[in-house]
Design a protein around this motif. Structure first.
Motif, PDB file in Angstrom:
ATOM      1  N   ARG A   1       0.816  -1.221   0.000  1.00  0.00           N
ATOM      2  CA  ARG A   1       0.000   0.000   0.000  1.00  0.00           C
ATOM      3  C   ARG A   1       0.851   1.274   0.000  1.00  0.00           C
ATOM      4  N   ALA A   2       2.149   1.153   0.271  1.00  0.00           N
ATOM      5  CA  ALA A   2       3.047   2.311   0.265  1.00  0.00           C
ATOM      6  C   ALA A   2       3.457   2.712  -1.159  1.00  0.00           C
ATOM      7  N   PHE A   3       3.097   1.882  -2.161  1.00  0.00           N
ATOM      8  CA  PHE A   3       3.417   2.201  -3.551  1.00  0.00           C
ATOM      9  C   PHE A   3       2.449   3.256  -4.048  1.00  0.00           C
ATOM     10  N   ASP A   4       3.002   4.324  -4.643  1.00  0.00           N
ATOM     11  CA  ASP A   4       2.172   5.444  -5.087  1.00  0.00           C
ATOM     12  C   ASP A   4       2.429   5.748  -6.565  1.00  0.00           C
ATOM     13  N   GLY A   5       2.149   4.761  -7.420  1.00  0.00           N
ATOM     14  CA  GLY A   5       2.210   4.967  -8.858  1.00  0.00           C
ATOM     15  C   GLY A   5       3.571   4.781  -9.484  1.00  0.00           C
ATOM     16  N   ASP A   6       4.601   5.436  -8.949  1.00  0.00           N
ATOM     17  CA  ASP A   6       5.947   5.288  -9.495  1.00  0.00           C
ATOM     18  C   ASP A   6       7.022   5.297  -8.413  1.00  0.00           C
ATOM     19  N   HIS A   7       6.594   5.314  -7.161  1.00  0.00           N
ATOM     20  CA  HIS A   7       7.533   5.344  -6.038  1.00  0.00           C
ATOM     21  C   HIS A   7       6.882   4.728  -4.800  1.00  0.00           C
ATOM     22  N   TYR A   8       7.705   4.441  -3.825  1.00  0.00           N
ATOM     23  CA  TYR A   8       7.203   4.038  -2.514  1.00  0.00           C
ATOM     24  C   TYR A   8       7.377   5.200  -1.562  1.00  0.00           C
ATOM     25  N   ASP A   9       6.362   5.445  -0.756  1.00  0.00           N
ATOM     26  CA  ASP A   9       6.465   6.426   0.315  1.00  0.00           C
ATOM     27  C   ASP A   9       7.107   5.725   1.511  1.00  0.00           C
ATOM     28  N   ILE A  10       8.222   6.287   1.978  1.00  0.00           N
ATOM     29  CA  ILE A  10       8.998   5.698   3.062  1.00  0.00           C
ATOM     30  C   ILE A  10       8.962   6.651   4.255  1.00  0.00           C
ATOM     31  N   PRO A  11       8.446   6.212   5.408  1.00  0.00           N
ATOM     32  CA  PRO A  11       8.436   7.099   6.569  1.00  0.00           C
ATOM     33  C   PRO A  11       9.860   7.345   7.067  1.00  0.00           C
ATOM     34  N   SER A  12      10.058   8.488   7.693  1.00  0.00           N
ATOM     35  CA  SER A  12      11.400   8.880   8.124  1.00  0.00           C
ATOM     36  C   SER A  12      12.061   7.841   9.022  1.00  0.00           C
ATOM     37  N   ASP A  13      11.279   7.109   9.794  1.00  0.00           N
ATOM     38  CA  ASP A  13      11.889   6.113  10.679  1.00  0.00           C
ATOM     39  C   ASP A  13      12.368   4.869   9.925  1.00  0.00           C
ATOM     40  N   ARG A  14      12.067   4.754   8.630  1.00  0.00           N
ATOM     41  CA  ARG A  14      12.545   3.644   7.796  1.00  0.00           C
ATOM     42  C   ARG A  14      13.587   4.100   6.775  1.00  0.00           C
ATOM     43  N   TYR A  15      13.905   5.377   6.784  1.00  0.00           N
ATOM     44  CA  TYR A  15      14.874   5.941   5.846  1.00  0.00           C
ATOM     45  C   TYR A  15      16.221   5.221   5.936  1.00  0.00           C
ATOM     46  N   ALA A  16      16.736   5.074   7.137  1.00  0.00           N
ATOM     47  CA  ALA A  16      18.041   4.418   7.333  1.00  0.00           C
ATOM     48  C   ALA A  16      18.016   2.976   6.836  1.00  0.00           C
ATOM     49  N   ASP A  17      16.872   2.296   6.966  1.00  0.00           N
ATOM     50  CA  ASP A  17      16.758   0.917   6.467  1.00  0.00           C
ATOM     51  C   ASP A  17      16.946   0.882   4.952  1.00  0.00           C
ATOM     52  N   ALA A  18      16.342   1.835   4.256  1.00  0.00           N
ATOM     53  CA  ALA A  18      16.457   1.885   2.803  1.00  0.00           C
ATOM     54  C   ALA A  18      17.900   2.172   2.381  1.00  0.00           C
ATOM     55  N   VAL A  19      18.544   3.090   3.075  1.00  0.00           N
ATOM     56  CA  VAL A  19      19.939   3.420   2.757  1.00  0.00           C
ATOM     57  C   VAL A  19      20.841   2.217   3.058  1.00  0.00           C
ATOM     58  N   ALA A  20      20.616   1.563   4.180  1.00  0.00           N
ATOM     59  CA  ALA A  20      21.417   0.375   4.527  1.00  0.00           C
ATOM     60  C   ALA A  20      21.240  -0.738   3.500  1.00  0.00           C
ATOM     61  N   ALA A  21      20.065  -0.792   2.870  1.00  0.00           N
ATOM     62  CA  ALA A  21      19.790  -1.809   1.856  1.00  0.00           C
ATOM     63  C   ALA A  21      20.359  -1.428   0.484  1.00  0.00           C
ATOM     64  N   GLY A  22      20.959  -0.232   0.390  1.00  0.00           N
ATOM     65  CA  GLY A  22      21.617   0.155  -0.854  1.00  0.00           C
ATOM     66  C   GLY A  22      21.033   1.339  -1.590  1.00  0.00           C
ATOM     67  N   ALA A  23      19.955   1.933  -1.089  1.00  0.00           N
ATOM     68  CA  ALA A  23      19.388   3.101  -1.761  1.00  0.00           C
ATOM     69  C   ALA A  23      20.369   4.269  -1.670  1.00  0.00           C
ATOM     70  N   VAL A  24      20.525   4.967  -2.776  1.00  0.00           N
ATOM     71  CA  VAL A  24      21.429   6.110  -2.858  1.00  0.00           C
ATOM     72  C   VAL A  24      20.655   7.370  -2.482  1.00  0.00           C
ATOM     73  N   GLU A  25      21.221   8.139  -1.570  1.00  0.00           N
ATOM     74  CA  GLU A  25      20.589   9.369  -1.108  1.00  0.00           C
ATOM     75  C   GLU A  25      20.833  10.484  -2.130  1.00  0.00           C
ATOM     76  N   ILE A  26      19.733  11.068  -2.628  1.00  0.00           N
ATOM     77  CA  ILE A  26      19.825  12.195  -3.558  1.00  0.00           C
ATOM     78  C   ILE A  26      18.704  13.180  -3.246  1.00  0.00           C
TER      79      ILE A  26
END
Length: 91
Positions: free
Chosen positions: A41-66
């Motif tokens: 349900r976090a998918f919004d057409g072309d992206h996922y909405d990530i709450p701030s408390d999960r930001y570090a999880d995404a970066v740790a998994a390899g997402a590049v911060e831009i």
């Protein structure tokens, strides 16, 4: 194959949010989001909405911060941008 995430600068529902995108495919994006525990349900057409408390999880998994503007530029360049006014193509 790269995933990108912008800073959690987007307010909503009493939280701050980021956007997680792929520059390759929606399949890659869905797999990566599932791997960090994002519900579909976090998918919004072309992206996922990530709450701030999960930001570090995404970066740790390899997402590049831009930045947000660069995120949209890369999403558009990959041909994956789906503005809200334009529906997803039929399968």
């Amino acid at each position: 194959m790269t995933l990108y995430i912008d800073p959690p600068n987007w307010p909503g529902h009493g939280r701050m949010w980021s956007h997680l995108v792929s520059d390759e495919s929606f399949d890659e994006l869905h797999a990566a989001a599932a791997a960090i525990g994002c519900p579909p349900r976090a998918f919004d057409g072309d992206h996922y909405d990530i709450p701030s408390d999960r930001y570090a999880d995404a970066v740790a998994a390899g997402a590049v911060e831009i930045g947000s503007k660069e995120l949209v530029r890369r999403l558009t360049a990959a041909g994956l941008r789906r503005p809200k006014r334009r529906p997803a193509p039929s399968a």
